[in-house]
Design an enzyme around this catalytic site. Structure first.
Site, PDB file in Angstrom:
ATOM      1  N   SER A  12       0.968  -9.796  -0.541  1.00  0.00           N
ATOM      2  CA  SER A  12       0.655  -8.368  -0.481  1.00  0.00           C
ATOM      3  C   SER A  12       0.782  -7.726   0.889  1.00  0.00           C
ATOM      4  O   SER A  12       0.787  -6.499   0.991  1.00  0.00           O
ATOM      5  CB  SER A  12      -0.754  -8.126  -1.030  1.00  0.00           C
ATOM      6  OG  SER A  12      -1.711  -8.898  -0.350  1.00  0.00           O
ATOM      7  N   LYS A  42       0.811  -1.222   0.000  1.00  0.00           N
ATOM      8  CA  LYS A  42       0.000   0.000   0.000  1.00  0.00           C
ATOM      9  C   LYS A  42       0.845   1.273   0.000  1.00  0.00           C
ATOM     10  O   LYS A  42       0.390   2.339  -0.434  1.00  0.00           O
ATOM     11  CB  LYS A  42      -0.917   0.010   1.222  1.00  0.00           C
ATOM     12  CG  LYS A  42      -2.097  -0.947   1.136  1.00  0.00           C
ATOM     13  CD  LYS A  42      -3.164  -0.429   0.206  1.00  0.00           C
ATOM     14  CE  LYS A  42      -4.452  -1.231   0.310  1.00  0.00           C
ATOM     15  NZ  LYS A  42      -5.509  -0.681  -0.551  1.00  0.00           N
TER      16      LYS A  42
END
Length: 505
Positions: free
Chosen positions: A307, A50
């Protein structure tokens, strides 16, 4: 769409992000018969991809916008990305988080943001926080940094696709990405499909948070009423408008996986890397395994984006319990056996040399005993053969492996009082964690003593903790002492334990 290629190539992410390694997963590759590669975004400074999108968005802002500051709403990895970016740029940031946000995540945002970030706690959900952040944006003239539905955020995430193709220039069959709002897969797909259109880009969602999958199937954005929270990083009720447009154009398909499959994927990554991913971080691995099995792939290269690794520590016990079931390597069975001395031993003999992961039994009926047992198996076909064997020997068996209530609750609730268990005594043992330990116990025990309670769960140690209730007449007390002394297993008499008297006696 061509605009995304330029945006990604010129994205500013490396002031704060690293070019994460693309690692070969040797154990998982051997097991699946394919070359599995992990794109290690869990190794970023905020332990998530992110950071890329948040920083790239903020790097495109004018000096005037940066001076006024930015705002976002997030309870997770995006908040940490904005916080670190704001600190790096010397820019003020307001981050609105739900009041239900765990303290560990609030502390992480404070750590990365230092003095640049103001945290506002509002509402009980992300939606409440998001609505409040929009009001504050207008009130203070701030710039909103969206978690996923923004071209600059998407372009920042797209640098992951750029790195993958640079790091592995040989053929790739498919790249797998987790999908929440769609920012990650939109960026990866926008780059990969324009540079190497032969590579499949496949999204992965949990079956209880599948907004993007439903939207692509319906050809319009679909809002979910509720979302599952196990994979909290992808628990999004509505996919982004821009991300939906990009996914509709570039994404080949979206695969759905369940909680057990995600837990198994977390274990897979740990076995290959000794790292622990958060549920959303392991989605891509779970999807790649399911896809490879479905398509009967052999010898192909599959890239999975790991992720994120912002795992709540208290979830690890749940993950460990469900991982074997997710791999279909543990069968959960309910078996009815006759309530007679020796039947318990016969039942254990039928299980053979299989490793028992759990055993729950409590005396309840003078004619029949209900046993809840977990057994390690190689695959579902072995479970079917075991059930058939037990049924052949007149032991009624129910396969509970896919029964959510049994897996979540029943396994912890088997027990209760047994007023008819006359002369019951209660012992706690430490069994050696090796095949044959249970049969050694049963064969050494006096065959006229009835087992009235048995509880065991494999905890991964070198010994098993076992609670056993036995109906031993007073006249056999000397024989009991001989049995315990010759058995050789450490034991403790719990017959006078107040917890036993209160709940089980």
């Amino acid at each position: 769409m061509q605009n995304y290629l330029k945006r990604i190539l010129t994205a500013r992410v490396y002031d704060v992000a690293i070019e994460s390694p693309l690692e070969y997963a040797s154990s998982l590759s051997a097991r699946t018969g394919n070359k599995i590669l992990f794109k290690r975004e869990d190794m970023q400074p905020v332990f998530s991809f992110k950071l890329r999108g948040a920083y790239n968005k903020m790097a495109q802002l004018s000096p005037e916008q940066l001076k006024r500051g930015v705002i976002t709403a997030s309870a997770g990895n995006h908040a940490q990305g904005v916080a670190l970016s704001a600190n790096k740029m010397g820019c003020k940031a307001i981050i609105v988080m739900p009041t239900t946000t765990p303290q560990v995540k609030i502390d992480a945002v404070k750590h990365f943001g230092q003095r640049a970030v103001e945290i506002v706690l509002h509402g009980s959900s992300y939606s409440d926080a998001y609505t409040h952040s929009l009001a504050l944006e207008k009130q203070h003239g701030l710039t909103f940094v969206h978690p996923f539905d923004d071209p600059d955020v998407i372009a920042g995430q797209g640098t992951i696709g750029m790195e993958i193709l640079r790091q592995h220039q040989a053929p790739i069959h498919a790249i797998f990405c987790a999908i929440g709002g769609g920012g990650l897969i939109s960026g990866v797909a926008a780059y990969v499909k324009q540079v190497r259109p032969d590579i499949k880009v496949i999204g992965v969602q949990t079956s209880d948070s599948d907004a993007m999958a439903r939207s692509l199937k319906s050809r319009k954005r679909v809002t979910l009423n509720d979302v599952g929270l196990f994979s909290d990083g992808t628990a999004v009720k509505l996919a982004g408008e821009e991300t939906f447009r990009v996914c509709k154009h570039y994404v080949d398909e979206v695969i759905l996986v369940d909680t057990d499959a995600v837990c198994a994927a977390i274990k897979d990554v740990f076995q290959d890397t000794r790292s622990i991913l958060e549920p959303a971080g392991a989605l891509a691995i779970a999807g790649a395994k399911l896809y490879a099995k479905r398509e009967k792939l052999k010898g192909e290269t599959l890239v999975t984006v790991c992720s994120g690794a912002n795992m709540n520590f208290d979830r690890l016990r749940f993950v460990a319990e469900r991982a074997e079931i997710g791999e279909k390597r543990e069968a959960i069975l309910a078996v009815t056996i006759p309530e007679t001395p020796g039947s318990f031993r016969q039942f254990c003999a039928l299980l053979g040399n299989r490793n028992i992961t759990e055993f729950n039994y409590r005396y309840a009926d003078p004619k029949a005993a209900q046993v809840f047992v977990g057994v390690q198996v190689k695959d579902p076909s072995e479970t079917a053969r075991l059930v058939a064997t037990l049924e052949k020997h007149k032991l009624s068996t129910l396969d509970l492996t896919d029964n959510e209530m049994a897996k979540l609750h029943l396994r912890h609730l088997v027990g209760g009082r047994a007023p008819e268990a006359k002369d019951e005594i209660m012992f706690r043992f430490e069994f050696p964690e090796r095949p044959g330990a249970l049969m050694n116990f049963l064969n050494s025990m006096n065959h006229t003593w009835n087992i009235s309670l048995f509880h065991y769960r494999n905890h991964g140690a070198d010994y098993g903790r076992v609670l056993v209730g036995m109906q031993v007449p007073q006249k056999d007390k000397k024989a009991l002492k001989t049995f315990l002394d010759t058995l050789g297993y450490p034991y403790w008499d719990e017959s006078n334990n107040p917890a036993y008297k209160l709940f089980l006696g």
